[in-house]
Design an enzyme around this catalytic site. Structure first.
Site, PDB file in Angstrom:
ATOM      1  N   GLU A 110       0.828  -1.204   0.000  1.00 35.76           N
ATOM      2  CA  GLU A 110       0.000   0.000   0.000  1.00 35.76           C
ATOM      3  C   GLU A 110       0.863   1.255   0.000  1.00 35.76           C
ATOM      4  OE1 GLU A 110      -2.979  -2.185   3.187  1.00 35.76           O
ATOM      5  OE2 GLU A 110      -2.170  -0.210   3.619  1.00 35.76           O
ATOM      6  N   CYS A 123       3.340   8.307   1.753  1.00 36.35           N
ATOM      7  CA  CYS A 123       3.759   7.270   2.693  1.00 36.35           C
ATOM      8  C   CYS A 123       3.936   5.986   1.887  1.00 36.35           C
ATOM      9  CB  CYS A 123       2.699   7.108   3.773  1.00 36.35           C
ATOM     10  SG  CYS A 123       3.068   5.789   4.940  1.00 36.35           S
ATOM     11  N   CYS A 130       5.851  -7.844   6.751  1.00 38.09           N
ATOM     12  CA  CYS A 130       6.887  -7.375   7.672  1.00 38.09           C
ATOM     13  C   CYS A 130       7.213  -8.501   8.637  1.00 38.09           C
ATOM     14  CB  CYS A 130       6.400  -6.149   8.439  1.00 38.09           C
ATOM     15  SG  CYS A 130       7.664  -5.465   9.537  1.00 38.09           S
ATOM     16  N   CYS A 134       5.123  -6.884  15.347  1.00 38.07           N
ATOM     17  CA  CYS A 134       4.522  -6.048  16.391  1.00 38.07           C
ATOM     18  C   CYS A 134       3.043  -6.461  16.519  1.00 38.07           C
ATOM     19  CB  CYS A 134       4.629  -4.567  16.028  1.00 38.07           C
ATOM     20  SG  CYS A 134       6.327  -4.057  15.667  1.00 38.07           S
ATOM     21  N   CYS A 137      -0.136  -4.490  15.053  1.00 35.50           N
ATOM     22  CA  CYS A 137      -0.070  -3.991  13.679  1.00 35.50           C
ATOM     23  C   CYS A 137      -0.586  -5.041  12.700  1.00 35.50           C
ATOM     24  CB  CYS A 137       1.382  -3.624  13.369  1.00 35.50           C
ATOM     25  SG  CYS A 137       1.748  -3.479  11.620  1.00 35.50           S
ATOM     26  N   CYS A 365      -1.082   1.108   8.543  1.00 38.66           N
ATOM     27  CA  CYS A 365      -0.329   0.374   7.534  1.00 38.66           C
ATOM     28  C   CYS A 365      -0.760  -1.082   7.501  1.00 38.66           C
ATOM     29  CB  CYS A 365       1.169   0.482   7.785  1.00 38.66           C
ATOM     30  SG  CYS A 365       1.761  -0.344   9.264  1.00 38.66           S
TER      31      CYS A 365
HETATM   32  S1  SF4 Z   1       4.506  -1.740  13.215  1.00 37.70           S
HETATM   33 FE1  SF4 Z   1       3.987  -3.323  11.669  1.00 37.70          FE
HETATM   34  S2  SF4 Z   1       5.016  -2.683   9.756  1.00 37.70           S
HETATM   35 FE2  SF4 Z   1       5.946  -1.509  11.474  1.00 37.70          FE
HETATM   36  S3  SF4 Z   1       7.705  -2.778  12.115  1.00 37.70           S
HETATM   37 FE3  SF4 Z   1       5.997  -3.436  13.429  1.00 37.70          FE
HETATM   38  S4  SF4 Z   1       5.065  -5.188  12.344  1.00 37.70           S
HETATM   39 FE4  SF4 Z   1       6.389  -4.088  10.869  1.00 37.70          FE
END
Ligand code: SF4
Length: 373
Positions: A110, A123, A130, A134, A137, A365
């Site tokens: 995206e 952005c 990823c 986290c 997220c 995101c």
């Molecule tokens: S917030 Fe999401 S995109 Fe950003 S580093 Fe952590 S897991 Fe990856």
């Protein structure tokens, strides 16, 4: 959770085909060498670069200065299709546009264009998925699919620049002034391609887009060796450190890479970046109700940052969390958010609260890609 196995993936899974090589992957000299290797005059590469970076042209029919007989070879060799728009969602009366892209191998990423009265910010994503895991997220839940190439990163900005040039964004024709690496992915885990993209964005046309490095922000959850490498890179981009907690106990849970690099090591690397580059570091802090938004954590955050001096090296950007559907992580109470700001400012830390543009279009995101997948 302290002690849990770290689901860290720094390299993409092996055995996948690479994205097609594109003009934006190469420096101007490399493009000229490549044109000669194809049996074409080197200056054709420069002409093509003027079309791509200078005029933002993507239709070969408009490249009338290229002989028709060579045009197909040049376009095939340098401008392969990198991504296809799957969906574009608009908010804020069309001044926020989020695009879901399908890459050559089906991976989804995206980008978001945000037009403000005084600037236009893109952005961009730097990885498909990823590996940082986290838990709050959407992108982190699916793991890493692969690193994006330099050209795939740059193309997101070029696509935004084209839509502005063509007057598709309310406010008349305009230019992209800022790029933030805050879309999908951990930019520092795809370091070489991200630095390549930063160079291509800042190289003067026709080598690149000719943007100011000061308009570019590279974010990280804290890959300390890469922060140190960026410090030595000599490109004055802004560093944004996604801290989200001032203490190791909580940060180990919210940002699992913290079990590898502690809060102290991470903040010291960010401070050193500010010291060497003279660029103020931005500390990103997603406010999560009842998790990291307590008054005592605001005080602790202020103390941690002030322990490196109060010479204006840092500011804090609080991010009202955009909750992922079905997740336990929710945005802080506005009163708690105000108190957090007050306590940081009382300790002399400049603090802003990020606007929540695009929330109604799954602005956080990875949410759109997660839904699509
Ligand atoms: S917030 Fe999401 S995109 Fe950003 S580093 Fe952590 S897991 Fe990856």
């Amino acid at each position: 959770m302290a002690g849990r196995a770290l689901p860290l993936v720094l390299t993409p899974p092996k055995g996948r085909k690479k994205p097609p090589r594109h003009l934006a992957d190469l420096s101007l000299a490399e493009r000229q060498d490549e044109a000669k290797r194809m049996g074409l005059p080197g200056f054709r590469a420069k002409q093509l670069s003027v079309h791509y970076f200078g005029h933002l042209v993507d239709d070969p029919e408009q490249m009338t200065d290229l002989p028709a007989a060579q045009r197909a070879d040049l376009v095939d060799g340098f401008l392969p299709s990198l991504m296809t728009p799957m969906r574009t969602l608009e908010a804020d009366r069309g001044t926020t546009r989020k695009t879901l892209w399908k890459l050559f191998d089906g991976a989804l990423v995206e980008s978001v264009l945000m037009r403000y009265p005084d600037r236009v910010t893109m952005c961009v994503s730097s990885q498909a998925g990823c590996g940082m895991a986290c838990p709050f997220c959407a992108t982190g839940q699916g793991g890493l699919q692969r690193n994006m190439s330099t050209a795939e990163i740059v193309e997101q900005v070029v696509a935004g620049a084209r839509s502005l040039q063509r007057g598709e964004v309310p406010g008349g024709p305009g230019r992209v002034s800022n790029v933030v690496f805050m879309g999908m992915g951990e930019p520092m885990a795809n370091y070489a391609a991200v630095i390549g993209a930063v160079r291509r964005l800042t190289d003067p046309a026709p080598e690149g887009l000719g943007m100011s490095a000061r308009g570019i922000t590279v974010s990280t959850v804290g890959l300390v060796p890469r922060i140190k490498q960026l410090t030595e890179e000599g490109i004055p981009v802004t560093l944004a450190l996604s801290l989200h907690a001032p203490d190791d106990e909580l940060r180990n849970e919210l940002v699992p890479i913290n079990t590898r690099f502690s809060v102290a090591e991470t903040v010291e690397a960010a401070w050193n970046y500010a010291r060497v580059t003279k660029r103020r570091v931005s500390i990103e802090y997603a406010m999560m109700r009842g998790i990291n938004d307590q008054a005592w954590r605001a005080d602790l955050l202020g103390d941690v940052l002030n322990s490196y001096g109060d010479w204006g090296w840092v500011h804090v950007n609080l991010i009202p969390l955009n909750p992922t559907p079905g997740s336990k992580w929710t945005a802080s109470d506005p009163a708690d958010e105000r108190e957090f700001v007050r306590r940081l400012e009382a300790k002399g830390i400049p603090t802003t609260v990020r606007d929540t543009r695009g929330q109604e279009i799954d602005g956080a995101c990875g949410q759109l890609a997660a839904l699509e997948a």
